[in-house]
Design an enzyme around this catalytic site. Structure first.
Site, PDB file in Angstrom:
ATOM      1  N   CYS A   1       0.832  -1.207   0.000  1.00 14.45           N
ATOM      2  CA  CYS A   1       0.000   0.000   0.000  1.00 14.45           C
ATOM      3  C   CYS A   1       0.875   1.270   0.000  1.00 14.45           C
ATOM      4  O   CYS A   1       1.437   1.631  -1.018  1.00 14.45           O
ATOM      5  CB  CYS A   1      -0.978  -0.026   1.167  1.00 14.45           C
ATOM      6  SG  CYS A   1      -2.366   1.112   0.934  1.00 14.45           S
TER       7      CYS A   1
ATOM      8  N   HIS B   1      -3.827  -5.171   0.651  1.00 15.29           N
ATOM      9  CA  HIS B   1      -3.324  -5.685   1.933  1.00 15.29           C
ATOM     10  C   HIS B   1      -3.420  -7.208   1.966  1.00 15.29           C
ATOM     11  O   HIS B   1      -4.515  -7.769   2.137  1.00 15.29           O
ATOM     12  CB  HIS B   1      -4.117  -5.076   3.092  1.00 15.29           C
ATOM     13  CG  HIS B   1      -3.821  -3.629   3.313  1.00 15.29           C
ATOM     14  ND1 HIS B   1      -2.794  -3.195   4.133  1.00 15.29           N
ATOM     15  CD2 HIS B   1      -4.389  -2.508   2.797  1.00 15.29           C
ATOM     16  CE1 HIS B   1      -2.760  -1.874   4.118  1.00 15.29           C
ATOM     17  NE2 HIS B   1      -3.717  -1.432   3.318  1.00 15.29           N
TER      18      HIS B   1
ATOM     19  N   GLU C   1      -2.381  -9.119   4.314  1.00 15.62           N
ATOM     20  CA  GLU C   1      -2.431  -9.601   5.692  1.00 15.62           C
ATOM     21  C   GLU C   1      -3.847  -9.736   6.231  1.00 15.62           C
ATOM     22  O   GLU C   1      -4.062 -10.429   7.231  1.00 15.62           O
ATOM     23  CB  GLU C   1      -1.611  -8.673   6.604  1.00 15.62           C
ATOM     24  CG  GLU C   1      -2.169  -7.268   6.791  1.00 15.62           C
ATOM     25  CD  GLU C   1      -1.758  -6.283   5.714  1.00 15.62           C
ATOM     26  OE1 GLU C   1      -1.867  -5.067   5.954  1.00 15.62           O
ATOM     27  OE2 GLU C   1      -1.340  -6.724   4.619  1.00 15.62           O
TER      28      GLU C   1
END
Length: 509
Positions: A79, A167, A169
């Site tokens: 990001c 993202h 994660e």
């Protein structure tokens, strides 16, 4: 030397989650503020740049010198990290015409690229950015796109440098773990040797070397962190460890006796200190939450210090500090605003002139439990909900008296026992009862009552940073409410808290 991945934090709310996902791959990683990262040595196998609440176009946005990293070792920008490398190396980042937040799908994936090996076209990802990359430098190659974001991912030619605008994660990126595996294991070459067993072996050996024949004291709370720390230390130094468990008069019903009993069965050297009268006396008439916390913390230090001085030649204070505590103490923007002061033994090392040892300071909460299982600690103890250091003192929303403690202990015991009986306990992160500074009119038999109101609180979370209220079954809530009102003298009304964190906090004080 332990190989590792470095995660450089630009202030993203998801940074800790990146760390946890890497650790789930049995790879050790460390999170450091972007402006305080450590020396890059042979143990560092790769670097991840986190997201950020800032824009790379902001004059106040985080800046970092990547000269000893970029092109030398594998690097992944996430990001803000992706936009940073595009913006400062010849590309262009601008405010997006269609601010992309939430779910998106990759309609182009270069599956020949090592970062996207095995990841399917159309896979869902999670976007969270207002800026977007409009142009990449000439030596950058697009390796993934969505309908709205052409440069969803890129690679720098002739470097092991990659970047993604989504993202990996978060749970909503369905193949995020696979992408992180590709980077951390396939590209960085990490051996996936960071396991609970390897942690225990290394930590016990380090403790033996560091502590030698010195004596250590540890304040037990009955919770997971202090228990696992105690068992690790006991494995290393045995009889030279003394654990002190203080009854502050604000524990759950029968907890002092039950926890002492559990610990004695584990072979730990434990001293129990009954200090109920001191705490209750010092808290008399106090209603302000912060003042309560400070009194409870101060009294704990005084009682602990008094007990510890009964032991000859103590050199070390052991604490159950875990990794999120360490990260937050060196955050990107300095310590965050004080929402609530935390109950710990921070005043003890100076007062007692002790050195501090923190055997769990590199572990996340879920890893502490995994290590505890490997150590053979009882699963019921490892599965216990977090319980605040100030205990019931911050669940009584008024001045504290022995009678209010009794009422709350009885109500809390009914609620927690019912969660166990109904098989709901393990699906809840934390639960408890709050005694409100409110009386309400009720009817019991043919008589009017004017008694206390309690609020039940049960939340789901992974780390306590955010939390959502749990949708407990109506039948369960009805049974608990009925039992509390019928069995606890002094309560005639029960309510259920359906607020999430944020904006509320888990505890009411």
């Amino acid at each position: 030397m332990q190989e590792k991945i470095l995660i450089l934090d630009f202030g993203s709310q998801y940074t800790q989650l990146i760390g946890r996902r890497v650790r789930e791959l049995n790879v050790y990683c460390e999170i450091h503020p972007f402006n305080h990262f450590p020396k890059i040595d042979d143990t560092v196998k790769g670097v991840i740049l986190s997201g950020s609440p800032f824009s790379v176009r902001d004059a106040q946005g985080p800046r970092i010198d990547l000269s000893e990293i970029k092109g030398s070792i594998p690097l992944l920008g996430v990001c803000y990290g992706a936009q940073y490398m595009a913006h400062f190396f010849g590309g262009e980042v601008a405010l997006s015409n269609s601010r992309e937040y939430g779910r998106a799908n990759l309609n182009y994936v270069d599956t020949n690229n090592e970062l996207f090996h095995g990841i399917s076209t159309g896979t869902q990802v999670w976007m969270s950015h207002g800026d977007t990359i409009n142009r990449i430098p000439s030596n950058y190659t697009v390796i993934a796109s969505t309908n709205d974001v052409e440069y969803a991912a890129y690679k720098i030619e002739n470097e092991k440098t990659y970047a993604i605008q989504f993202h990996p994660e978060v749970y909503h990126t369905t193949e995020g773990s696979k992408l992180l595996f590709n980077f951390v294991v396939s590209i960085c070459g990490c051996a996936q040797s960071w396991t609970p067993a390897s942690f225990i072996e290394t930590t016990v050996n380090n403790l033996k070397e560091t502590l030698g024949n010195d004596k250590v004291v540890l304040g037990l709370s009955g919770g997971v962190d202090s228990t696992v720390a105690a068992v690790l230390l006991n494995s290393a130094i045995g009889k030279n460890l003394t654990c002190i468990f203080v009854d502050n008069g604000l524990l759950r019903k029968d907890e002092f006796a039950n926890v002492l009993d559990q610990y004695k069965g584990m072979g730990l050297n434990v001293i129990g200190a009954d200090a109920k009268a001191k705490f209750w006396n010092d808290l008399k008439g106090v209603t302000d939450p912060e003042t309560k916390r400070k009194i409870i913390g101060r009294d704990f230090i005084e009682v602990f210090d008094e007990e510890a001085h009964k032991i000859q030649d103590v050199k070390w204070l052991a604490q159950g500090t875990i990794y999120p505590d360490v990260i937050e103490s060196v955050s990107v923007n300095g310590p965050s605003a004080t929402i609530k002061s935390h109950h710990n033994v921070g005043g003890l090392p100076d007062k007692m002139k002790l050195k501090v040892v923190e055997p769990l300071k590199s572990l996340f909460k879920d890893e502490v439990r995994r290590v505890g299982r490997e150590l053979g600690i009882n699963s019921k103890l490892l599965g216990r909900h977090p319980f605040p250091g100030p205990g019931l003192g911050i669940r009584i929303l008024s001045d504290i008296t022995p009678e209010k403690v009794r009422i709350l202990q009885e109500a809390d015991a009914i609620f927690i026992n019912a969660l166990h009986e109904w098989g709901l306990y393990d699906s809840v992160w934390q639960a408890g009862v709050m005694l409100l500074p409110v009386q309400s009119v009720g009817v019991m038999g043919d008589e009017r009552t004017y008694e206390n109101v309690v609020a039940l609180r049960a939340v789901a979370s992974t780390d306590g940073m955010t939390a959502d209220w749990v949708h407990l079954p109506y039948d369960f809530l009805a049974k608990v409410s009925n039992d509390i009102i019928n069995k606890v003298r002094g309560i005639n009304r029960v309510v259920y808290d359906i607020s999430s964190k944020p904006p509320a906090t888990i505890e009411w004080e």
